[in-house]
Design a protein around this motif. Structure first.
Motif, PDB file in Angstrom:
ATOM      1  N   PHE A   1      50.835  53.916  48.842  1.00 31.36           N
ATOM      2  CA  PHE A   1      50.399  54.103  50.228  1.00 31.36           C
ATOM      3  C   PHE A   1      50.071  52.776  50.928  1.00 31.36           C
ATOM      4  CE2 PHE A   1      49.671  58.502  48.860  1.00 31.36           C
ATOM      5  CZ  PHE A   1      50.252  59.170  49.932  1.00 31.36           C
ATOM      6  N   GLY A   2      49.989  51.689  50.166  1.00 30.49           N
ATOM      7  CA  GLY A   2      49.584  50.397  50.738  1.00 30.49           C
ATOM      8  C   GLY A   2      50.707  49.669  51.464  1.00 30.49           C
ATOM      9  N   ASP A   3      51.934  50.168  51.398  1.00 31.75           N
ATOM     10  CA  ASP A   3      53.052  49.433  52.010  1.00 31.75           C
ATOM     11  C   ASP A   3      54.160  50.442  52.356  1.00 31.75           C
ATOM     12  OD1 ASP A   3      54.578  46.585  52.071  1.00 31.75           O
ATOM     13  OD2 ASP A   3      55.904  48.174  51.317  1.00 31.75           O
ATOM     14  N   SER A   4      54.735  50.354  53.571  1.00 28.19           N
ATOM     15  CA  SER A   4      55.676  51.401  54.023  1.00 28.19           C
ATOM     16  C   SER A   4      56.957  51.409  53.176  1.00 28.19           C
ATOM     17  CB  SER A   4      56.006  51.214  55.495  1.00 28.19           C
ATOM     18  OG  SER A   4      56.623  49.966  55.686  1.00 28.19           O
ATOM     19  N   SER A   5      57.426  50.249  52.738  1.00 27.31           N
ATOM     20  CA  SER A   5      58.666  50.293  51.947  1.00 27.31           C
ATOM     21  C   SER A   5      58.401  50.862  50.556  1.00 27.31           C
ATOM     22  CB  SER A   5      59.324  48.916  51.864  1.00 27.31           C
ATOM     23  OG  SER A   5      58.379  47.967  51.498  1.00 27.31           O
ATOM     24  N   ARG A   6      57.217  50.565  49.997  1.00 23.86           N
ATOM     25  CA  ARG A   6      56.877  51.167  48.686  1.00 23.86           C
ATOM     26  C   ARG A   6      56.731  52.679  48.838  1.00 23.86           C
ATOM     27  NH1 ARG A   6      53.324  46.439  47.624  1.00 23.86           N
ATOM     28  NH2 ARG A   6      51.540  47.650  48.322  1.00 23.86           N
TER      29      ARG A   6
ATOM     30  N   GLU B   1      63.326  64.806  54.653  1.00 21.12           N
ATOM     31  CA  GLU B   1      63.356  63.616  55.497  1.00 21.12           C
ATOM     32  C   GLU B   1      61.915  63.279  55.890  1.00 21.12           C
ATOM     33  OE1 GLU B   1      66.346  62.612  59.042  1.00 21.12           O
ATOM     34  OE2 GLU B   1      64.977  64.242  59.481  1.00 21.12           O
ATOM     35  N   SER B   2      61.521  62.011  55.772  1.00 25.94           N
ATOM     36  CA  SER B   2      60.163  61.631  56.163  1.00 25.94           C
ATOM     37  C   SER B   2      60.124  61.403  57.676  1.00 25.94           C
ATOM     38  CB  SER B   2      59.745  60.353  55.439  1.00 25.94           C
ATOM     39  OG  SER B   2      60.436  59.260  56.006  1.00 25.94           O
ATOM     40  N   PHE B   3      58.907  61.311  58.214  1.00 25.50           N
ATOM     41  CA  PHE B   3      58.759  61.093  59.652  1.00 25.50           C
ATOM     42  C   PHE B   3      59.413  59.767  60.063  1.00 25.50           C
ATOM     43  CE2 PHE B   3      56.356  59.152  63.146  1.00 25.50           C
ATOM     44  CZ  PHE B   3      56.580  60.095  64.135  1.00 25.50           C
ATOM     45  N   ARG B   4      59.178  58.734  59.242  1.00 25.41           N
ATOM     46  CA  ARG B   4      59.757  57.423  59.572  1.00 25.41           C
ATOM     47  C   ARG B   4      61.290  57.477  59.606  1.00 25.41           C
ATOM     48  NH1 ARG B   4      56.322  52.934  59.028  1.00 25.41           N
ATOM     49  NH2 ARG B   4      54.304  53.536  58.190  1.00 25.41           N
ATOM     50  N   GLU B   5      61.884  58.228  58.623  1.00 25.65           N
ATOM     51  CA  GLU B   5      63.350  58.323  58.593  1.00 25.65           C
ATOM     52  C   GLU B   5      63.861  59.057  59.831  1.00 25.65           C
ATOM     53  OE1 GLU B   5      63.653  58.401  53.696  1.00 25.65           O
ATOM     54  OE2 GLU B   5      63.491  60.257  54.850  1.00 25.65           O
ATOM     55  N   TRP B   6      63.133  60.141  60.176  1.00 28.28           N
ATOM     56  CA  TRP B   6      63.535  60.904  61.368  1.00 28.28           C
ATOM     57  C   TRP B   6      63.448  60.034  62.621  1.00 28.28           C
ATOM     58  CZ3 TRP B   6      60.342  62.135  65.560  1.00 28.28           C
ATOM     59  CH2 TRP B   6      60.875  63.027  66.488  1.00 28.28           C
TER      60      TRP B   6
ATOM     61  N   ALA C   1      63.529  56.730  62.827  1.00 31.96           N
ATOM     62  CA  ALA C   1      64.537  55.668  62.832  1.00 31.96           C
ATOM     63  C   ALA C   1      65.884  56.223  63.304  1.00 31.96           C
ATOM     64  CB  ALA C   1      64.669  55.087  61.427  1.00 31.96           C
ATOM     65  N   LYS C   2      66.213  57.457  62.859  1.00 27.52           N
ATOM     66  CA  LYS C   2      67.486  58.071  63.272  1.00 27.52           C
ATOM     67  C   LYS C   2      67.486  58.317  64.774  1.00 27.52           C
ATOM     68  CE  LYS C   2      68.657  61.050  59.565  1.00 27.52           C
ATOM     69  NZ  LYS C   2      68.654  62.477  59.324  1.00 27.52           N
ATOM     70  N   ARG C   3      66.285  58.806  65.265  1.00 32.95           N
ATOM     71  CA  ARG C   3      66.158  59.139  66.675  1.00 32.95           C
ATOM     72  C   ARG C   3      66.375  57.876  67.516  1.00 32.95           C
ATOM     73  NH1 ARG C   3      61.872  58.398  69.742  1.00 32.95           N
ATOM     74  NH2 ARG C   3      61.543  59.662  71.597  1.00 32.95           N
ATOM     75  N   ASP C   4      65.803  56.753  67.044  1.00 30.99           N
ATOM     76  CA  ASP C   4      65.967  55.480  67.758  1.00 30.99           C
ATOM     77  C   ASP C   4      67.429  55.063  67.850  1.00 30.99           C
ATOM     78  OD1 ASP C   4      63.430  55.091  68.451  1.00 30.99           O
ATOM     79  OD2 ASP C   4      62.978  53.506  66.974  1.00 30.99           O
ATOM     80  N   ARG C   5      68.109  55.337  66.717  1.00 29.45           N
ATOM     81  CA  ARG C   5      69.527  54.943  66.715  1.00 29.45           C
ATOM     82  C   ARG C   5      70.336  55.782  67.709  1.00 29.45           C
ATOM     83  NH1 ARG C   5      68.700  54.081  61.142  1.00 29.45           N
ATOM     84  NH2 ARG C   5      69.459  56.157  60.599  1.00 29.45           N
ATOM     85  N   ARG C   6      69.863  57.089  67.878  1.00 28.47           N
ATOM     86  CA  ARG C   6      70.617  57.970  68.792  1.00 28.47           C
ATOM     87  C   ARG C   6      70.358  57.625  70.256  1.00 28.47           C
ATOM     88  NH1 ARG C   6      69.418  62.226  65.056  1.00 28.47           N
ATOM     89  NH2 ARG C   6      67.564  62.697  66.277  1.00 28.47           N
ATOM     90  N   GLN C   7      69.197  56.996  70.551  1.00 30.09           N
ATOM     91  CA  GLN C   7      68.832  56.706  71.950  1.00 30.09           C
ATOM     92  C   GLN C   7      69.878  55.776  72.560  1.00 30.09           C
ATOM     93  OE1 GLN C   7      65.934  57.527  73.713  1.00 30.09           O
ATOM     94  NE2 GLN C   7      65.290  58.914  72.099  1.00 30.09           N
TER      95      GLN C   7
END
Ligand code: SF4
Length: 473
Positions: free
Chosen positions: A411-416, A459-464, A466-472
């Motif tokens: 939980f201490g790091d988003s990539s971990r 799918e995690s919130f961050r993944e969702w 990131a995908k949404r950003d790509r679609r914008q």
């Protein structure tokens, strides 16, 4: 030896609670009695426009006393001694029992009459007295019922709350040899009255606890509603009082705050029928000799923990028991201690240095009802969480501690965290049933044995996001 009744030998709360839940008569008795007291309390508390200010004042007075306990205890000792009383100090339960027995034996007496006192249940005084061939007579009606039935108290204010009228009638018929005893409350109280009256007039030693010990005057105050206490502290020639050191209040004037709070919270009465206050001894008026034993029995250790020391603010009104959804289902015996309900869940393990009764801080839904009704504003839910933390720090198995460390790293790091989610998603696959995981292999199986675990989403919130950003656009 530090002792809280028999709590050190009691079974864990979940085991004892399961047994209690299988007794429908007990559950009905407890539910009915707590509901009556709760409703009465709500009415008389609702009449008080300054209730919250009174609670705040009581809390502040108690917190002030705890910060200066050494000063107020010595002030009490000096004032009580000046008034003709004898003050003794007891480190633990055994020392307190020994002091009381020595005083009684020093007068050549073999019997005592007792006012209701939980502190003497804490030290198991009656057992020690009987071993020393001294007969204790409980004079509070509920305590008499407990004593005659060789039972255990299940409530702080109403110790025989788990008994109904039919059960008490049968007990009195059997133990007092009253074959024709009627079933009405008055019949039962008349039987107790006749049983006790002869003892009040004959026995030379009275014994009491104290609701408050007043530092500036050296007085002791006992609050009760049957008049038996008044008899015990006035008729005998020798009076012995056992007081936990946390019962000190600074001045006589402070009683004004506590007496308003206590009776309303405990029994739903506007005023307590009998408030007995005495200061030392006076020639020709009451006992000729008065001893007070000040008991520690683990209290100074509770005082040392700043995060939970407000446990010692308790005035034993039992409002938290009557409000607690757990207590109302299980009753008091499941707590394995003379102190039951939410206050028992925090007081009992702390008095025993967190070595026993460590299942009690988990006997709560953390709903906060106890905090809402507590007249001295003890934040019981916060203390429960604090004690759970202490238990985990001291007793958590290695696997759990390693698991928590691993979770902290993830939980201490988003990539971990992202890697951990991917691993968990893959690992849950054989155990997944729809949107939840129903059975996990050992050691995680202990968790899913009684609960469903929500599955890790595909799918995690961050993944969702990131995908949404790509679609914008
Ligand atoms: S914790 Fe508060 S509500 Fe519970 S018995 Fe003590 S004073 Fe009463």
């Amino acid at each position: 030896m530090i002792r809280v009744g028999d709590a050190a030998k009691a079974p864990e709360f979940p085991v004892a609670a399961k047994r209690a839940l299988g007794n429908p008569q007990l559950r009905q008795n407890v539910r009915r009695a707590t509901e009556i007291i709760r409703n009465k309390r709500a009415i008389v508390v609702g009449e008080m426009p300054d209730w919250e200010q009174l609670r705040e004042s009581a809390h502040e007075i108690k917190e002030h006393v705890l910060r200066h306990l050494d000063f107020y205890l010595e002030q009490f000792e000096n004032a009580c001694t000046r008034a003709g009383g004898h003050v003794h100090w007891a480190r633990d339960a055994d020392e307190a029992n020994r002091l009381v027995i020595d005083i009684i034996q020093g007068h050549g007496e073999r019997e005592i009459i007792k006012v209701k006192t939980m502190t003497s249940d804490e030290t198991r005084l009656n057992v020690a007295l009987e071993a020393a061939a001294i007969v204790p007579y409980e004079t509070d009606l509920a305590d008499l019922i407990i004593q005659l039935g060789h039972d255990r108290p299940s409530h702080i204010v109403v110790p025989a709350l788990h008994k109904n009228r039919a059960e008490i009638r049968e007990l009195f018929q059997r133990t007092m040899k009253l074959e024709t005893l009627g079933p009405e409350p008055q019949d039962l109280t008349n039987a107790a009255r006749a049983f006790l009256r002869e003892k009040f007039l004959r026995v030379k030693v009275g014994f009491s606890g104290a609701n408050f010990a007043i530092a500036d005057t050296g007085s002791v105050c006992v609050v009760e509603s049957e008049g038996n206490g008044r008899m015990c502290v006035t008729l005998p020639t020798l009076l012995v009082t056992l007081v936990g050191i946390e019962k000190i209040i600074p001045t006589f004037g402070d009683l004004e705050v506590f007496l308003q709070l206590l009776s309303r919270s405990a029994t739903g009465e506007r005023m307590n029928p009998y408030n007995s206050i005495w200061t030392g001894v006076r020639l020709g008026d009451g006992p000729e000799e008065f001893h007070v034993v000040l008991l520690d029995n683990g209290r100074t250790k509770v005082l040392a923990d700043e995060a939970s020391r407000e446990t010692l603010d308790c005035i034993r009104c039992a409002a938290c028991l009557n409000a607690c959804p757990v207590y109302r289902q299980t009753g008091g015996h499941a707590y394995g201690s003379i102190y039951s309900g939410p206050i028992g869940a925090i007081l009992t393990p702390q008095l025993q240095s967190m070595e026993h009764s460590t299942s009690l801080p988990y006997a709560s839904s953390l709903c906060g009802a106890c905090y809402e009704v507590c007249p001295v504003k003890i934040n019981i839910p916060e203390i429960l969480i604090h004690l759970r933390r202490r238990i985990v720090d001291a007793h958590a198995p290695l696997g759990e501690r390693l698991g928590m460390k691993a979770a902290a790293i993830a939980f201490g790091d988003s990539s971990r965290l992202s890697i951990a989610q991917k691993l968990a998603r893959a690992a849950q696959w054989p155990f997944k049933r729809g949107d939840h995981v129903s059975t996990l292999p050992w050691p995680l199986g202990a968790w899913t044995a009684t609960r469903d675990l929500p599955a890790v989403p595909s799918e995690s919130f961050r993944e969702w996001w990131a995908k949404r950003d790509r679609r914008q656009p």
